[in-house]
Scaffold this active site. Structure first.
Site: not given
Length: 349
Positions: A184, A226, A268
Site C-alpha cells: 500500500e 493497494k 478510498s
C-alpha cells in the site's frame, strides 16, 4: 508459491473486495470516542465483531484486514476472529507496520516503521490464522511530485526511496512466511493541489516501489497492490469528473505496474463511499475498454464503515441497523467494479 497464488485468487474473486478494519488501537479509540463510545478493548472488539458478523458480508468481501489486537480477540461465543472470518468465506489479514516516524534530515517527510522483528511476527500471525498482510507507506503529493531530481538533499526523493525499500523488504518477508503481501503506497489527498500533482507523485512513487520489489526478489504474481486513485487534493475547489480520475489513474498504472501483478485494490483515501464508488466504476469501465491486465477492485476502510459506526454508537439495539448500513456500502462498492455502464458524475474530492 502455489499457496500464495491460491490466496491471491481468493482475495480478488470477481465481485468482491477487501475490507480494511485495521485501524491501530489509538486510531480506533479516537473514532469510538468521537462516536460517543468508550474506547475499551471490549468495545473495539464489539465494533469489529459487528462488521465481521454482518449477514451476507462474504458476498461482497473476500478479505478483511485486522490489527494485531483484533487478530488475537474472539467473538462473544469464543470463536477467534480469524476463524470466524474463514467460516464466513472471508480471508483474514493483518496490518503489520507500526506507523510512521520522521525521516532524518528531511522537512516533514515520514517513513513507515515495523521491519524490526517482522519475520517472527509474521510467523506468529500465520499461526493465528492470517493468510495475508498489509503495510502502508504514506507520501505527500506535493513533495513527491517534485522528487524527480538526483540531489541527495531532495527530501521527496529520499522519502520515496526509504518507504519503497521498506515496502519491498516487508513484501519479501511476507512471501517467505507464506503470506500474501498487500503493498500500500498511498499518496494522500491532504492539500489543495491539482489532480496533475497527484498524478506526478503517484508515478514517481510507483516507479520506485516496483524497482525495489524487483530488487528484493518479490514475485509480482503473488502480491496485491493497494494504491490511491489519482485525485485532486481534499481542499481543491474545482470538481473533477470520474472519467478524468479514471484516465489519469489508468495511464499511471500502465506506465509503472507490471502486467504480472494480479490485482489492484484501490484504497478510498478519505473519499466518501459515493465518490470512491463513482471513481472505481469509471476506472473499471475504461479498463474494460482498454483490456487492462489486472483485476481492479477495492480495499476501502472509512468509506465502507463510517455509516455503520455512526449508526451503532455502542448501542446493541442498533447493531442490525449498523450492519445494514455496512452491507449497503459493500454492495455499492462491489457493484462499482462489475463494468456496469453508467454515466460518470462529476465528484468533488
Amino acid at each position: 508459491m502455489s499457496d500464495l497464488l491460491e490466496t491471491v485468487a481468493g482475495l480478488v474473486a470477481p465481485g468482491t473486495g477487501i475490507l480494511a478494519a485495521d485501524e491501530s488501537v489509538a486510531t480506533m479509540s479516537r473514532r469510538l470516542v468521537r462516536a460517543g463510545v468508550d474506547a475499551t478493548p471490549a468495545n473495539r472488539r464489539d465494533y469489529r465483531a459487528l462488521l465481521l458478523t454482518t449477514p451476507g458480508l462474504g458476498q461482497w468481501i473476500s478479505g478483511i484486514i485486522f490489527c494485531d489486537e483484533t487478530l488475537g480477540q474472539s467473538l462473544v461465543d469464543g470463536t477467534p476472529f480469524p476463524f470466524a472470518a474463514r467460516e464466513r468465506g472471508i480471508q483474514p489479514g493483518i496490518k503489520v507496520d507500526t506507523g510512521v516516524s520522521p525521516l532524518p534530515f528531511t522537512d516533514g517527510v515520514t517513513v513507515t516503521e515495523g521491519l524490526d522483528g517482522l519475520r517472527d511476527r509474521l510467523e506468529r500471525f500465520r499461526a493465528q490464522g492470517a493468510t495475508f498482510a498489509k503495510w502502508r507507506a504514506v507520501f505527500n503529493a506535493r513533495v513527491c511530485a517534485t522528487a524527480g531530481g538526483r540531489s541527495a538533499k531532495d527530501s521527496g526523493r529520499r522519502g520515496i526511496r526509504a518507504n519503497a525499500h521498506g515496502l519491498a523488504r516487508y513484501a519479501a518477508l511476507c512471501q517467505e512466511a507464506g503470506l500474501v503481501p498487500v503493498v500500500e503506497p498511498e499518496v494522500v489527498m491532504d492539500g489543495d493541489h491539482h489532480i496533475s500533482v497527484c498524478e506526478r507523485a503517484t508515478a514517481n512513487v510507483l516507479a520506485q516501489v516496483f524497482a525495489e520489489l524487483d530488487l528484493m526478489g518479490v514475485d509480482a504474481r503473488a502480491i496485491v497492490l493497494k494504491p490511491n486513485m489519482v485525485v485532486p487534493g481534499t481542499q481543491s475547489e474545482a470538481p473533477v469528473l470520474a472519467a478524468e480520475v479514471a484516465r489519469r489513474t489508468l495511464k499511471t498504472l500502465r506506465a509503472h505496474v507490471p502486467p504480472a501483478v494480479p490485482a489492484i485494490a484501490f484504497l478510498s483515501g478519505g473519499q466518501r463511499n459515493d465518490q470512491a464508488c463513482a471513481n472505481l466504476r469509471a476506472i473499471n469501465e475504461l479498463a474494460a475498454e482498454e483490456a487492462a491486465p489486472w483485476r481492479l477492485t477495492f480495499s476501502f476502510g472509512r468509506a465502507l464503515v463510517d455509516d455503520a459506526l455512526a449508526t451503532w454508537r455502542g448501542d446493541p439495539d442498533a447493531t442490525a441497523a449498523a450492519q445494514a448500513a455496512l452491507a449497503a456500502n459493500c454492495a455499492r462498492a462491489a457493484a462499482a467494479h462489475r463494468y456496469t455502464p453508467e454515466p460518470s458524475p462529476a465528484v468533488r474530492p
